[in-house]
Design a protein around this motif. Structure first.
Motif, PDB file in Angstrom:
ATOM      1  N   ALA A   1       7.939   7.528   3.416  1.00  0.00           N
ATOM      2  CA  ALA A   1       7.208   6.951   2.344  1.00  0.00           C
ATOM      3  C   ALA A   1       7.212   5.436   2.615  1.00  0.00           C
ATOM      4  N   SER A   2       6.280   4.820   2.339  1.00  0.00           N
ATOM      5  CA  SER A   2       6.179   3.328   2.342  1.00  0.00           C
ATOM      6  C   SER A   2       5.469   2.800   1.131  1.00  0.00           C
ATOM      7  N   GLY A   3       5.599   1.591   0.638  1.00  0.00           N
ATOM      8  CA  GLY A   3       4.757   0.999  -0.410  1.00  0.00           C
ATOM      9  C   GLY A   3       5.374   1.287  -1.759  1.00  0.00           C
TER      10      GLY A   3
ATOM     11  N   GLN B   1       0.785  -1.323   0.070  1.00  0.00           N
ATOM     12  CA  GLN B   1       0.029  -0.026   0.163  1.00  0.00           C
ATOM     13  C   GLN B   1       0.859   1.199  -0.133  1.00  0.00           C
ATOM     14  N   VAL B   2       0.647   1.955  -1.126  1.00  0.00           N
ATOM     15  CA  VAL B   2       1.557   3.395  -1.158  1.00  0.00           C
ATOM     16  C   VAL B   2       0.998   4.233  -0.141  1.00  0.00           C
ATOM     17  N   GLN B   3       1.722   4.990   0.656  1.00  0.00           N
ATOM     18  CA  GLN B   3       1.689   5.821   1.605  1.00  0.00           C
ATOM     19  C   GLN B   3       2.835   6.957   1.823  1.00  0.00           C
TER      20      GLN B   3
ATOM     21  N   VAL C   1       3.490   9.800   4.778  1.00  0.00           N
ATOM     22  CA  VAL C   1       2.914  10.434   6.039  1.00  0.00           C
ATOM     23  C   VAL C   1       4.162  11.624   6.509  1.00  0.00           C
TER      24      VAL C   1
ATOM     25  N   GLY D   1       0.888  12.993   0.902  1.00  0.00           N
ATOM     26  CA  GLY D   1       0.629  13.009   2.255  1.00  0.00           C
ATOM     27  C   GLY D   1      -0.685  13.568   2.905  1.00  0.00           C
ATOM     28  N   GLN D   2      -1.059  13.188   3.773  1.00  0.00           N
ATOM     29  CA  GLN D   2      -2.326  13.838   4.515  1.00  0.00           C
ATOM     30  C   GLN D   2      -2.189  15.256   4.857  1.00  0.00           C
TER      31      GLN D   2
ATOM     32  N   TYR E   1       1.857  10.769  -5.668  1.00  0.00           N
ATOM     33  CA  TYR E   1       1.305  10.399  -4.293  1.00  0.00           C
ATOM     34  C   TYR E   1       1.557  11.452  -3.083  1.00  0.00           C
TER      35      TYR E   1
END
Length: 120
Positions: free
Chosen positions: A24-26, A1-3, A5, A111-112, A109
């Motif tokens: 970053a992850s995913g 899962q691309v994320q 944060v 972040g929030q 991509y």
């Protein structure tokens, strides 16, 4: 899962500093440029800084030049935005985003966001 944060936002007094992190992850962040954006209340989102995947080039919006520094560590899949000499004009939600290789490409991509409030 691309994320993506972001972290490190908060309340700071005028003249103070903050360091925002982008984790970053995913996906492999090293293949992507990291862009930093912000959106103040009632205003459009604006790109304020960017660093290419190879660290070969950086971009800064004129209003943050000399005060903000963008960096990254590809081995850690992370980026940072060091902010100094903050003013109330810098109050906004700050976003980290990733684009393929260079800062001119579309940011895929996001972040929030993390809130930065500069106030005495």
């Amino acid at each position: 899962q691309v994320q993506i944060v972001e972290s490190g936002g908060g309340l700071v007094q005028p003249g103070g500093s903050l360091r925002l992190s982008c984790a970053a992850s995913g996906f492999t962040l090293s293949y992507y440029a990291i862009g930093w954006f912000r959106q103040a209340p009632g205003k459009e989102r604006e790109r304020i800084a960017c660093i290419s995947s190879s660290k070969g080039s950086t971009y800064y919006k004129e209003s943050v030049k000399g005060r903000f520094t963008v960096s990254r560590d590809n081995a850690k899949n992370m980026g940072w935005l060091q902010m100094t000499s903050l003013s109330t004009e810098d109050t906004a939600v700050y976003y980290c985003a990733a684009a393929r290789a260079i800062c001119d490409y579309e940011f895929e991509y996001w972040g929030q966001g993390t809130q930065v409030t500069v106030s005495s």
